[in-house]
Design an enzyme around this catalytic site. Structure first.
Site, PDB file in Angstrom:
ATOM      1  N   GLN A 177      27.895  35.850  37.733  1.00 40.73           N
ATOM      2  CA  GLN A 177      28.455  34.968  36.703  1.00 40.73           C
ATOM      3  C   GLN A 177      28.757  35.705  35.402  1.00 40.73           C
ATOM      4  OE1 GLN A 177      24.825  32.393  36.785  1.00 40.73           O
ATOM      5  NE2 GLN A 177      25.069  32.332  34.575  1.00 40.73           N
TER       6      GLN A 177
ATOM      7  N   ARG B  40      20.261  33.890  24.272  1.00 40.83           N
ATOM      8  CA  ARG B  40      21.128  34.848  23.574  1.00 40.83           C
ATOM      9  C   ARG B  40      20.956  34.800  22.057  1.00 40.83           C
ATOM     10  NH1 ARG B  40      25.069  33.772  28.013  1.00 40.83           N
ATOM     11  NH2 ARG B  40      25.394  35.764  29.065  1.00 40.83           N
TER      12      ARG B  40
ATOM     13  N   GLY C 194      20.487  21.752  31.712  1.00 44.29           N
ATOM     14  CA  GLY C 194      20.590  21.372  30.304  1.00 44.29           C
ATOM     15  C   GLY C 194      22.014  20.975  29.939  1.00 44.29           C
TER      16      GLY C 194
ATOM     17  N   LYS D 230      23.281  21.560  27.210  1.00 42.32           N
ATOM     18  CA  LYS D 230      23.851  22.633  26.391  1.00 42.32           C
ATOM     19  C   LYS D 230      24.986  23.337  27.137  1.00 42.32           C
ATOM     20  CE  LYS D 230      22.312  26.817  25.793  1.00 42.32           C
ATOM     21  NZ  LYS D 230      23.355  27.838  25.725  1.00 42.32           N
TER      22      LYS D 230
ATOM     23  N   HIS E 144      14.346  25.463  27.879  1.00 44.46           N
ATOM     24  CA  HIS E 144      14.025  25.544  29.309  1.00 44.46           C
ATOM     25  C   HIS E 144      12.792  24.687  29.618  1.00 44.46           C
ATOM     26  CE1 HIS E 144      15.972  29.639  28.718  1.00 44.46           C
ATOM     27  NE2 HIS E 144      16.665  29.183  29.748  1.00 44.46           N
TER      28      HIS E 144
HETATM   29  P1  AMP Z   1      19.847  29.809  31.374  1.00 44.75           P
HETATM   30  O1  AMP Z   1      18.536  30.515  31.547  1.00 44.75           O
HETATM   31  O2  AMP Z   1      20.518  30.070  30.087  1.00 44.75           O
HETATM   32  O3  AMP Z   1      20.734  29.965  32.581  1.00 44.75           O
HETATM   33  O4  AMP Z   1      19.492  28.261  31.330  1.00 44.75           O
HETATM   34  C1  AMP Z   1      18.801  27.634  32.362  1.00 44.75           C
HETATM   35  C2  AMP Z   1      18.870  26.137  32.168  1.00 44.75           C
HETATM   36  O5  AMP Z   1      18.274  25.782  30.921  1.00 44.75           O
HETATM   37  C3  AMP Z   1      20.313  25.632  32.137  1.00 44.75           C
HETATM   38  O6  AMP Z   1      20.404  24.403  32.840  1.00 44.75           O
HETATM   39  C4  AMP Z   1      20.552  25.421  30.665  1.00 44.75           C
HETATM   40  O7  AMP Z   1      21.513  24.451  30.365  1.00 44.75           O
HETATM   41  C5  AMP Z   1      19.175  24.987  30.194  1.00 44.75           C
HETATM   42  N1  AMP Z   1      19.044  25.222  28.750  1.00 44.75           N
HETATM   43  C6  AMP Z   1      19.268  26.391  28.083  1.00 44.75           C
HETATM   44  N2  AMP Z   1      19.122  26.201  26.758  1.00 44.75           N
HETATM   45  C7  AMP Z   1      18.803  24.885  26.587  1.00 44.75           C
HETATM   46  C8  AMP Z   1      18.534  24.070  25.443  1.00 44.75           C
HETATM   47  N3  AMP Z   1      18.581  24.552  24.206  1.00 44.75           N
HETATM   48  N4  AMP Z   1      18.254  22.771  25.646  1.00 44.75           N
HETATM   49  C9  AMP Z   1      18.225  22.243  26.898  1.00 44.75           C
HETATM   50  N5  AMP Z   1      18.466  22.964  28.010  1.00 44.75           N
HETATM   51  C10 AMP Z   1      18.753  24.264  27.860  1.00 44.75           C
END
Ligand code: AMP
Length: 301
Positions: free
Chosen positions: A74, A200, A160, A162, A50
């Site tokens: 979601q 996770r 991201g 990912k 993040h």
């Molecule tokens: P999340 O909190 O999982 O919804 O992620 C928020 C943002 O952070 C999303 O755009 C994800 O793709 C990005 N993100 C999560 N993990 C990673 C990672 N390991 N590398 C780059 N971006 C990430």
């Protein structure tokens, strides 16, 4: 003569905003002063992945807003919405010095009493890959991203790689709704063993975490096969599958190769494509991908 270079900073210390009203007021004010707004939507429990998005945004914009909102729409009924990890204090510490505002709204602040599934129909790109085992997931993502975009009105939004399918969905959303936002996709940040960082990952036992490094190795294998001119997607998928199955705790949800822009199953190896996978380790479902860019054989994981 001494020249002082003062870097423009939205505020001295980071501020948490919880209401839509206050966020809109803030954004309207910055826009009136021609300040650019970089936005990073997250569900919190932040890590270096993040933070890489936030740092990139910091370098490219005047004002940085990070939202922390575990979006209920979601998650499927059987999924981990209730137990999703949350730690605002930890997130605040990580963001201090990088973000100007944390937008931390309640569910009612985001959705009001209105509809929760969004207006756009995204079926061709939402019902494949992760959409097969999570049929409503991307409708929920589209709904929340649209609402957050309308509140924060960012010039640029950072996502991201990912969550590759998510970036395709957001690009479609921006195009279909003619939203004036630039989408910036940032590379995946990994642990030293190759495992993609994810909130996770905290669910994984030490043994699961160790075995989960096979995902990165399987994507590297796909890369090597491609570099050796392998043109048969099914063969690449089969070899990845065999490698992942050497790990006793892995249960494959899917491995697939798709067009990078349309997510179409028909792949032309001379164009851009994505190798994507989802694999369970215990109850934890992990996703990862590599994007292959044909122009110079460049891959990005
Ligand atoms: P999340 O909190 O999982 O919804 O992620 C928020 C943002 O952070 C999303 O755009 C994800 O793709 C990005 N993100 C999560 N993990 C990673 C990672 N390991 N590398 C780059 N971006 C990430």
């Amino acid at each position: 003569m001494v020249l002082f270079h003062l870097q423009w900073k939205a505020i001295d210390t980071m501020k948490i905003i919880t209401t839509r009203h206050e966020m809109v007021k803030m954004v309207t004010d910055f826009r009136a002063r021609h300040k650019t707004i970089g936005f990073i939507p997250t569900m919190g429990y932040l890590h270096q992945g993040h933070l890489s998005l936030v740092k990139r945004a910091r370098a490219e914009n005047d004002v940085i807003v990070v939202s922390i909102f575990v979006n209920p729409t979601q998650f499927g009924a059987q999924e981990d919405f209730a137990s999703y990890p949350r730690d605002l204090e930890h997130d605040e510490k990580l963001l201090e010095g990088y973000a100007d505002y944390i937008f931390y709204p309640s569910e009612k602040e985001v959705y009001g009493h209105g509809e929760t599934q969004g207006k756009v129909y995204l079926n061709d790109i939402t019902q494949c890959l992760c959409g097969i085992s999570r049929p409503y997931h991307f409708q929920g993502v589209a709904a929340v991203v649209e609402k957050l975009f309308r509140i924060i009105r960012p010039h640029r939004a950072y996502f991201g790689q990912k969550d590759y399918q998510q970036t395709v969905v957001v690009r479609r959303l921006i195009n279909d709704l003619h939203l004036d936002v630039e989408l910036v996709v940032c590379p995946t940040v990994r642990e030293s063993n190759g495992l993609a960082m994810s909130s996770r990952n905290v669910y994984l036992s030490p043994e699961e975490r160790k075995q989960a490094s096979v995902l990165y190795r399987s994507l590297t294998l796909a890369c090597q096969m491609y570099q050796h001119e392998e043109q048969n997607p099914q063969l690449i998928i089969q070899k990845m599958k065999e490698l992942i199955q050497t790990q006793t705790l892995a249960k494959i949800d899917y491995i697939d190769i798709r067009d990078a822009f349309t997510l179409d199953k028909k792949v032309d190896f001379s164009k851009n494509f994505v190798v994507a996978l989802a694999v369970f380790f215990g109850k934890t479902r992990l996703i990862d991908n590599f994007v292959f860019r044909s122009s110079n054989y460049e891959t990005q994981g």
